[in-house]
Design an enzyme around this catalytic site. Sequence first.
Site, PDB file in Angstrom:
ATOM      1  N   ALA A 272       5.457  18.144  -4.990  1.00 45.58           N
ATOM      2  CA  ALA A 272       4.200  18.840  -6.026  1.00 45.58           C
ATOM      3  C   ALA A 272       2.999  18.129  -5.357  1.00 45.58           C
ATOM      4  O   ALA A 272       3.016  16.970  -5.094  1.00 45.58           O
ATOM      5  CB  ALA A 272       4.365  18.717  -7.403  1.00 45.58           C
TER       6      ALA A 272
ATOM      7  N   GLU B  15       4.892  15.270   1.862  1.00 46.66           N
ATOM      8  CA  GLU B  15       5.793  14.527   1.051  1.00 46.66           C
ATOM      9  C   GLU B  15       7.086  14.717   1.812  1.00 46.66           C
ATOM     10  O   GLU B  15       7.983  13.621   1.682  1.00 46.66           O
ATOM     11  CB  GLU B  15       5.805  15.156  -0.345  1.00 46.66           C
ATOM     12  CG  GLU B  15       4.259  14.761  -0.969  1.00 46.66           C
ATOM     13  CD  GLU B  15       4.596  15.142  -2.289  1.00 46.66           C
ATOM     14  OE1 GLU B  15       5.558  15.731  -3.144  1.00 46.66           O
ATOM     15  OE2 GLU B  15       3.327  15.004  -3.202  1.00 46.66           O
TER      16      GLU B  15
ATOM     17  N   ILE C  45     -16.237  11.206 -21.614  1.00 46.60           N
ATOM     18  CA  ILE C  45     -15.656   9.916 -21.855  1.00 46.60           C
ATOM     19  C   ILE C  45     -15.526   9.025 -20.656  1.00 46.60           C
ATOM     20  O   ILE C  45     -15.719   7.734 -20.966  1.00 46.60           O
ATOM     21  CB  ILE C  45     -14.549  10.191 -22.788  1.00 46.60           C
ATOM     22  CG1 ILE C  45     -14.715  10.898 -24.195  1.00 46.60           C
ATOM     23  CG2 ILE C  45     -13.973   8.740 -23.118  1.00 46.60           C
ATOM     24  CD1 ILE C  45     -13.615  11.392 -24.896  1.00 46.60           C
TER      25      ILE C  45
ATOM     26  N   ARG D 143       6.961   6.880 -11.382  1.00 46.64           N
ATOM     27  CA  ARG D 143       5.762   7.245 -11.887  1.00 46.64           C
ATOM     28  C   ARG D 143       5.277   6.108 -13.000  1.00 46.64           C
ATOM     29  O   ARG D 143       5.898   5.883 -14.079  1.00 46.64           O
ATOM     30  CB  ARG D 143       6.048   8.742 -12.843  1.00 46.64           C
ATOM     31  CG  ARG D 143       6.418   9.888 -11.824  1.00 46.64           C
ATOM     32  CD  ARG D 143       5.047  10.111 -10.898  1.00 46.64           C
ATOM     33  NE  ARG D 143       5.441  11.253 -10.088  1.00 46.64           N
ATOM     34  CZ  ARG D 143       4.518  11.992  -9.098  1.00 46.64           C
ATOM     35  NH1 ARG D 143       3.212  11.283  -9.126  1.00 46.64           N
ATOM     36  NH2 ARG D 143       4.609  12.791  -8.793  1.00 46.64           N
TER      37      ARG D 143
ATOM     38  N   GLU E 171      -1.661   7.085   1.742  1.00 50.58           N
ATOM     39  CA  GLU E 171      -1.528   5.655   1.606  1.00 50.58           C
ATOM     40  C   GLU E 171      -1.382   5.315   0.220  1.00 50.58           C
ATOM     41  O   GLU E 171      -1.848   5.732  -0.923  1.00 50.58           O
ATOM     42  CB  GLU E 171      -2.943   5.043   1.972  1.00 50.58           C
ATOM     43  CG  GLU E 171      -2.727   3.594   1.940  1.00 50.58           C
ATOM     44  CD  GLU E 171      -4.290   2.898   2.487  1.00 50.58           C
ATOM     45  OE1 GLU E 171      -4.334   1.971   2.004  1.00 50.58           O
ATOM     46  OE2 GLU E 171      -4.939   3.501   3.244  1.00 50.58           O
TER      47      GLU E 171
ATOM     48  N   GLU F 228     -10.445  15.994 -27.814  1.00 45.85           N
ATOM     49  CA  GLU F 228     -10.522  15.183 -26.542  1.00 45.85           C
ATOM     50  C   GLU F 228      -9.726  15.687 -25.657  1.00 45.85           C
ATOM     51  O   GLU F 228      -8.301  16.206 -25.924  1.00 45.85           O
ATOM     52  CB  GLU F 228     -10.453  13.750 -26.767  1.00 45.85           C
ATOM     53  CG  GLU F 228     -11.294  13.214 -27.605  1.00 45.85           C
ATOM     54  CD  GLU F 228     -10.921  11.909 -28.077  1.00 45.85           C
ATOM     55  OE1 GLU F 228     -11.907  11.079 -28.637  1.00 45.85           O
ATOM     56  OE2 GLU F 228      -9.780  11.290 -28.166  1.00 45.85           O
TER      57      GLU F 228
ATOM     58  N   GLU G  83       1.651   5.887  -1.389  1.00 50.38           N
ATOM     59  CA  GLU G  83       2.613   6.813  -1.815  1.00 50.38           C
ATOM     60  C   GLU G  83       4.013   6.535  -1.278  1.00 50.38           C
ATOM     61  O   GLU G  83       4.273   6.396  -0.121  1.00 50.38           O
ATOM     62  CB  GLU G  83       2.235   8.165  -1.215  1.00 50.38           C
ATOM     63  CG  GLU G  83       3.190   9.365  -2.072  1.00 50.38           C
ATOM     64  CD  GLU G  83       2.585  10.598  -1.661  1.00 50.38           C
ATOM     65  OE1 GLU G  83       2.741  11.605  -2.612  1.00 50.38           O
ATOM     66  OE2 GLU G  83       2.073  10.937  -0.540  1.00 50.38           O
TER      67      GLU G  83
END
Length: 192
Positions: free
Chosen positions: A78, A98, A16, A66, A140, A40, A142
């Site tokens: 993570a 991070e 898809i 987020r 970049e 799906e 983040e």
Amino acid sequence: MNDLHLTETRLNSEEILRGDFLHARRDTVRLPDGKKATREYIIHPGAVMIIAQFDDGRVVLERQYRYPVQSVMIEFPAGKLEVGEDVLACAQRELLEETGYSARRWARAGLMHPVISYSTEFIDIWFARELSLGKRKLDEGEFLDVFSATPVELLGWCAAGRVTDAKTLTGMLWLQNVINGNWTLDWQTPDT
């Protein structure tokens, strides 16, 4: 245990969407009763989550916006696996990139599937100890804050609904059971 009475069989599959990060597919399947249905789902490369603990028991956490949920979330560090990347190497890389921390000792806790209804995503859960601070290397675009909290503080935020991220809630379950001695970890000191 025989699971044939629950198993669906793929008859055909179509793509898809193929994005930079995620791929979406639509499959036609034969159900256990012989009827057909459509499924799906998102193809995800997999990820790692790190429960990094200081000697005093505090854990390393992040605050990151987020976009899909339009909110700043509290999370354990993570990140996603690169193609062919070893999960421990990914955990080490993500923790450093991070947070700026590297760890001398590592233990694999387990595996979780955060959204089994519509994604192939898995998250390998790692604990990290004997931390040392270096320099962060954010990707970049983040942006995130790194901070620490006690397990009691984090558990309170989970109970109060301040932490709603599934992987972090699962990480708290692991952390609580490791602290209480209910679950054991096999620690290693990898060569890096």
